[in-house]
Design an enzyme around this catalytic site. Sequence first.
Site, PDB file in Angstrom:
ATOM      1  N   ASP A 307      -7.219  -7.486  -5.514  1.00 37.64           N
ATOM      2  CA  ASP A 307      -6.505  -6.642  -6.465  1.00 37.64           C
ATOM      3  C   ASP A 307      -5.337  -7.423  -7.052  1.00 37.64           C
ATOM      4  O   ASP A 307      -4.630  -8.123  -6.321  1.00 37.64           O
ATOM      5  CB  ASP A 307      -5.976  -5.377  -5.774  1.00 37.64           C
ATOM      6  N   PHE A 377      -2.725  10.819 -13.001  1.00 35.97           N
ATOM      7  CA  PHE A 377      -3.609   9.677 -13.265  1.00 35.97           C
ATOM      8  C   PHE A 377      -4.806   9.730 -12.319  1.00 35.97           C
ATOM      9  O   PHE A 377      -4.666  10.059 -11.145  1.00 35.97           O
ATOM     10  CB  PHE A 377      -2.841   8.371 -13.047  1.00 35.97           C
ATOM     11  N   SER A 381     -10.199   8.750 -15.451  1.00 36.72           N
ATOM     12  CA  SER A 381      -9.584   8.985 -16.772  1.00 36.72           C
ATOM     13  C   SER A 381      -8.694   7.827 -17.195  1.00 36.72           C
ATOM     14  O   SER A 381      -8.577   7.520 -18.381  1.00 36.72           O
ATOM     15  CB  SER A 381      -8.755  10.271 -16.742  1.00 36.72           C
ATOM     16  N   ARG A 382      -8.038   7.190 -16.229  1.00 36.27           N
ATOM     17  CA  ARG A 382      -7.146   6.048 -16.434  1.00 36.27           C
ATOM     18  C   ARG A 382      -6.023   6.379 -17.413  1.00 36.27           C
ATOM     19  O   ARG A 382      -5.588   5.538 -18.196  1.00 36.27           O
ATOM     20  CB  ARG A 382      -7.935   4.811 -16.877  1.00 36.27           C
ATOM     21  N   LYS A 395      -0.303   8.969 -21.661  1.00 38.37           N
ATOM     22  CA  LYS A 395      -0.104   7.518 -21.657  1.00 38.37           C
ATOM     23  C   LYS A 395      -1.180   6.918 -20.761  1.00 38.37           C
ATOM     24  O   LYS A 395      -1.584   7.518 -19.756  1.00 38.37           O
ATOM     25  CB  LYS A 395       1.294   7.136 -21.151  1.00 38.37           C
TER      26      LYS A 395
END
Length: 682
Positions: A307, A377, A381-382, A395
């Site tokens: 990551d 969040f 959907s991000r 956003k």
Amino acid sequence: MSRKQLALFEPVLLVQALTDAVKKLSPRAQWRNPVMFVVWAGSVLTTLLTLAMVTGQIAGSALFTGIISLWLWFTVLFANFAEALAEGRSKAQANSLKGVKKTAFARRLRAPRHDAQADNVPAAELRKGDIVLVKAGDIIPCDGEVIEGGASVDESAITGESAPVIRESGGDFASVTGGTRILSDWLVIACSVNPGETFLDRMIAMVEGAQRRKTPNEIALTILLIALTIVFLLATATLWPFSAWGGNAVSVTVLVALLVCLIPTTIGGLLSAIGVAGMSRMLGANVIATSGRAVEAAGDVDVLLLDKTGTITLGNRQASDFIPARGVDERTLADAAQLASLADETPEGRSIVILAKQRFNLRERDVQSLHATFVPFTAQSRMSGINIDNRMIRKGSVDAIRRHVESNGGHFPADVEQNVENVARLGATPLVVVEGAHVLGVIALKDIVKGGIKERFAQLRKMGIKTVMITGDNRLTAAAIAAEAGVDDFLAEATPEAKLALIRQYQAEGRLVAMTGDGTNDAPALAQADVAVAMNSGTQAAKEAGNMVDLDSNPTKLIEVVHIGKQMLMTRGSLTTFSIANDVAKYFAIIPAAFAATYPQLNALNVMGLHSPNSAILSAVIFNALIIIFLIPLALKGVSYKPLSASAMLRRNLWIYGLGGLVVPFIGIKVIDVLLTLLGLA
């Protein structure tokens, strides 16, 4: 990790290991190690021969046979001691974990609310699905998920880390571990396991490892050692009729000594200790492996999925700039961005609120008084945001906002596309802000690549390991950071499905993949990966899907896990090379001594100039036993590890352990022969 590290040879552990080594002399214990069982059988046989010689039932030198018998028993005892010492270190670590388990009472709620009526019950009576209330000062009685409340938790008993952590309902920080202590506030917890199945119980069972299953490589090596033992057993058995036909039959004692010196007793005696010590070293790094198979797989890994946030970068992305769309005032963009971030508790979300406050004196609004609906969040959907007074502000990532705008009948402006590209090229992360279908502009989030990470990736590349950065950023940002960090490849705009597909793609190419994860959305990929390190701070689903748990919750630890796995495989391979190589010197010691009387021409093989046949045989048997003791520290600590390519590593180990395995026995056997001669024992 603040938990006390064990010295290699703690006096208490040594005494316990000696006791356990004697207990392991039973045939049932020896049968598990076929090579050492042959030595054990030889010890029993020579002991019986010694007793028969002492009582005059058969002819022969009782002193010589007795000394051979004694050192054969020492050989078995030393191998037992190596295994017992490795297990003792693991058990000591397990005992420190058992100290965390405390008999306690729990407040079992009759309804899933903190103000519901509670019954005080012993923690051992809690079952999966029970709801408990835990207050400040209480020890959490079970593993579970927080369903209400938030609290500061002291997890030092498990992780060794003194700094408290926040556990709260919702998100990826809702998982709690039994045995940890609440420092402030309260939590309502849904128990996720039954008694005896907690994370702490699994840690203790794994660390104690009394019934440790052999790994595939261990099984393959054991089969090789058994095959060599059978070959040498048959070869030794045929030597008696040959020598008898020559008119000077070799004694059974000498044949037993020859067999024991020929079979690979060194690696046979240390193999189990190497495996146990590998898991112990993993725990020393504050990583719990569910099995030796997981540690071994770490040594074979050739693809690392890392990551970006927290592993490659420092992980504290901060809002650095508001870049409005054409026709939009920067203050308007900042106001919308701050509103969308009021309920966002991530470092990025808080930094957006702070930047708007600093730039335009936009003070935080009272969340409760807004009567707004916050949209959290999600990995799918991000994006996140707020619905307030008929305003729908969001956003999120560029592609997510583009889909949102187009689905609402809007158009994504070309100037915003250009701003996004400019931000990404600088290595920052662009977040796009939209109200309804109207794009307001871009927020730039800056992150910093960790110092020294590029050099570590270069070392991994030398070892033939491919590094792949996983990030939710767009391709331009991902490419900029990947180039700066020096990774081999990257996966941009990553979703759980994309991660899973990437792992399967690499596995289809015959590669072994390692990754880290902490969220429920990481669970499918963790379950698919060959080495899956779940963060202790992560969800229960992630910890159950992984085959390792990092108690420090440090994603960078994955690189250290691979190093430990490779060190264990290198240790096993190096000692196997040494064990087989040092048999050559024993041939030159024992074969001339055993058969020179029958075939005088074999005296030419006595290149060490050993004093007599008896001293040659004794020297080889004594060296065979002592070398196990001398190699125990190496088996427990592991061989010196250097990040090299496979071919360079092979050459290095052949020179050190192959050549060393040839030279050391010649020197050792000769020195022992001289000492035996001086003492008049040969």
